[in-house]
Scaffold this active site. Sequence first.
Site, PDB file in Angstrom:
ATOM      1  N   LEU A 101       0.979  -1.198   0.046  1.00 31.16           N
ATOM      2  CA  LEU A 101      -0.016   0.001   0.033  1.00 31.16           C
ATOM      3  C   LEU A 101       1.025   1.150  -0.062  1.00 31.16           C
ATOM      4  CD1 LEU A 101      -2.701  -1.052   2.771  1.00 31.16           C
ATOM      5  CD2 LEU A 101      -3.029  -1.022   0.263  1.00 31.16           C
ATOM      6  N   ASP A 102       0.478   2.192  -0.841  1.00 35.58           N
ATOM      7  CA  ASP A 102       1.431   3.293  -0.760  1.00 35.58           C
ATOM      8  C   ASP A 102       1.544   4.153   0.523  1.00 35.58           C
ATOM      9  OD1 ASP A 102      -0.588   4.822  -3.163  1.00 35.58           O
ATOM     10  OD2 ASP A 102      -0.279   5.579  -1.014  1.00 35.58           O
ATOM     11  N   TYR A 103       2.663   5.133   0.442  1.00 37.66           N
ATOM     12  CA  TYR A 103       2.890   5.804   1.910  1.00 37.66           C
ATOM     13  C   TYR A 103       1.679   6.484   2.343  1.00 37.66           C
ATOM     14  CZ  TYR A 103       5.417   9.070   4.642  1.00 37.66           C
ATOM     15  OH  TYR A 103       6.002   9.856   5.771  1.00 37.66           O
TER      16      TYR A 103
END
Length: 243
Positions: A101-103
């Site tokens: 999952l991105d930042y």
Amino acid sequence: MERLQKVIAQAGIASRRKAEQLIEEGKVSVNGKKITELGTKVGLNDEVKVEGVPIERERKVYYLFYKPRGIISAVTDDKNRKTVVDYFPHVEERIFPVGRLDYDTSGLLLMTNDGEFANLMTHPRYQMDKTYIVKTEGIVERHLLKRIMSGLQLEDGKTAPAKVKELAIDRKKNRSLLEVTIHEGRNRQVRRMFETIGHPVQKLRRERFAHLTLHGLNAGEYRELTAHEVKQLRTLAETGSLR
């Protein structure tokens, strides 16, 4: 006893198919003896080496983690930012995130030390559903939602059709709240889809992975998957059904 290629795959060294190739090429040994037969089975006390390097075999563990925003989906980070693994200080096994999952995205992330399981969960061939709650800039009109539902052309190709459900419209704050389900796992895919239709994502949370949910967890918390849940996920990936 387990098949040699499965043990190699579970150690995260290679996919099962690649492990079979390594065996056939004579790059795998068991207790000092070179093995080239794919049917070979090994036990916990057997020493397995791939290209001369011993593989470490741990108890397989599986966790469901509620990733907070502002955390890196990786084991380590070269900028010394906090990673998802930092939330598991008491877990001795060398776990890693299943996909990412991105930042700026929060939500459900599986963690394991089982490379074969991770491949099953993330390979596009197995089409595992991932459901997100999406808060957008601006109110998204129906004809734009239909574009997402039928597939959008992005820079890395056309997306597979997505399922979209309208949860709420906030006319005062000029934004939509949507539930979006996809089975692909391209980098920043949901964000890029909404950027393409002119409605950037303000907030994004993965709510479900297949049939698993965040129920009972707060951001930063995790729980171990039951043996039954792991079996269900494997069955779903391999057959497309929980049965």
